[in-house]
Enzyme design. Structure first.
Site: not given
Ligand code: IPD
Ligand code: CA
Length: 276
Positions: A81, A97, A99-100, A102, A224
């Site tokens: 990412e 990813d 930190i999913d 963030t 993700d």
């Molecule tokens: C996000 C998270 C979130 C989802 C967003 C993603 P990130 O990833 O997974 O739950 O709704 O579509 O982009 O930006 O925290 O790595």
């Molecule tokens: Ca993510």
């Protein structure tokens, strides 16, 4: 798919996900204050919009994982990412990813994860998702079932919409969110309730563990969804887009097979994957 030891890939993915999770926890503990104020100002950069943030921990965790992958498997492809993108020669591609969730990390809310998945010749084969706050590791490899902290997990057997608990998420751009909210307006009256945890990888693992019945979202990135999708699928869920294909940035839907059909029909009727 000969010549690649999937158990070894899963072992590598799991170890690096946990190591990166420990790193981001250490970095968070060293911040001033216990909530979001420790991560404002100079610590935060933004990406696709002002609410799409990246922290030093995202970058440090991605570096830890990429360094680990490169040293163990120097010829694999990697997509991360925070900018890692390299070609390989083995047919294996890692999707990372760091930190999913963030936004949750910034606000010190517990629902964030480290997600490390691998595909072989374009097919997802391995996924590891680590949730540091709960010290919980979800893992799966193709054909091997899914586990949470080593114990097998299964999705629910939910077969109706009315009593189904559904997780979803929203993108970072205003017009995307508008479309997602319009779809939700029609879905909420049809289901038990909606949950928005804030980490797509965790949402998919919660489907796998039977803690929600289903999950859908438009606009995910490959990193993700990669690891969580194989974990949900190995736990018995159907995972795909709305048109018979694999889960993709266009659409990701995960649910037990009978519920998947019901949700897909509902979402297709709402043009959920045709909106901005
Ligand atoms: C996000 C998270 C979130 C989802 C967003 C993603 P990130 O990833 O997974 O739950 O709704 O579509 O982009 O930006 O925290 O790595
Ligand atoms: Ca993510």
């Amino acid at each position: 798919m000969t010549g690649v030891d999937l158990d070894a890939l899963l072992h590598l993915a799991s170890g690096l996900a946990v190591e990166a999770g420990e790193l981001i926890e250490e970095m968070r503990a060293s911040l001033e204050g216990s909530t979001g104020q420790g991560l404002t100002g100079g610590d935060l950069e933004t990406k696709s919009s002002v609410v799409d943030v990246v922290t030093p921990a995202d970058k440090a965790a991605e570096k830890l994982i990429i360094d680990g992958l490169e040293s163990a498997r120097p010829d694999d492809a990697i997509l991360g990412e925070e900018g890692s993108d390299r070609l390989g020669t083995t047919g294996v591609r890692w999707l990372v990813d760091p930190i999913d969730g963030t936004t949750n990390y910034v606000y010190d809310l517990p629902a964030y994860t480290v997600s490390v998945g691998a595909e072989l010749d374009g097919v997802m084969v391995v996924g590891a998702v680590y949730e540091p706050k709960g010290n919980t590791l979800y893992a799966a490899r193709l054909g091997g079932g899914a586990t949470r902290n080593g114990q097998p997990i299964r999705c629910t057997g939910k077969a109706d919409l009315e009593t189904a608990l559904i997780a979803t998420g929203f993108g970072y751009l205003a017009d995307r969110r508008q479309g997602q909210a319009e779809v939700l307006l029609e879905v909420i009256p049809a289901v038990r309730d909606i949950r928005r945890f804030g980490s797509a990888a965790l949402d998919l693992c919660l489907v796998a563990a039977g803690q929600v019945d289903g999950y859908f979202e438009r606009g995910l990135n490959p990193w993700d969804l990669a690891a969580g999708a194989i974990i949900a699928s190995e736990a018995g869920a159907s995972v795909g887009d709305l048109r018979g294909g694999p889960p993709s940035p266009d659409y990701t839907l995960a649910a037990p097979p009978p519920l998947f059909e019901l949700l897909r029909d509902l979402l297709v009727g709402l043009d959920a994957d045709q909106r901005p």
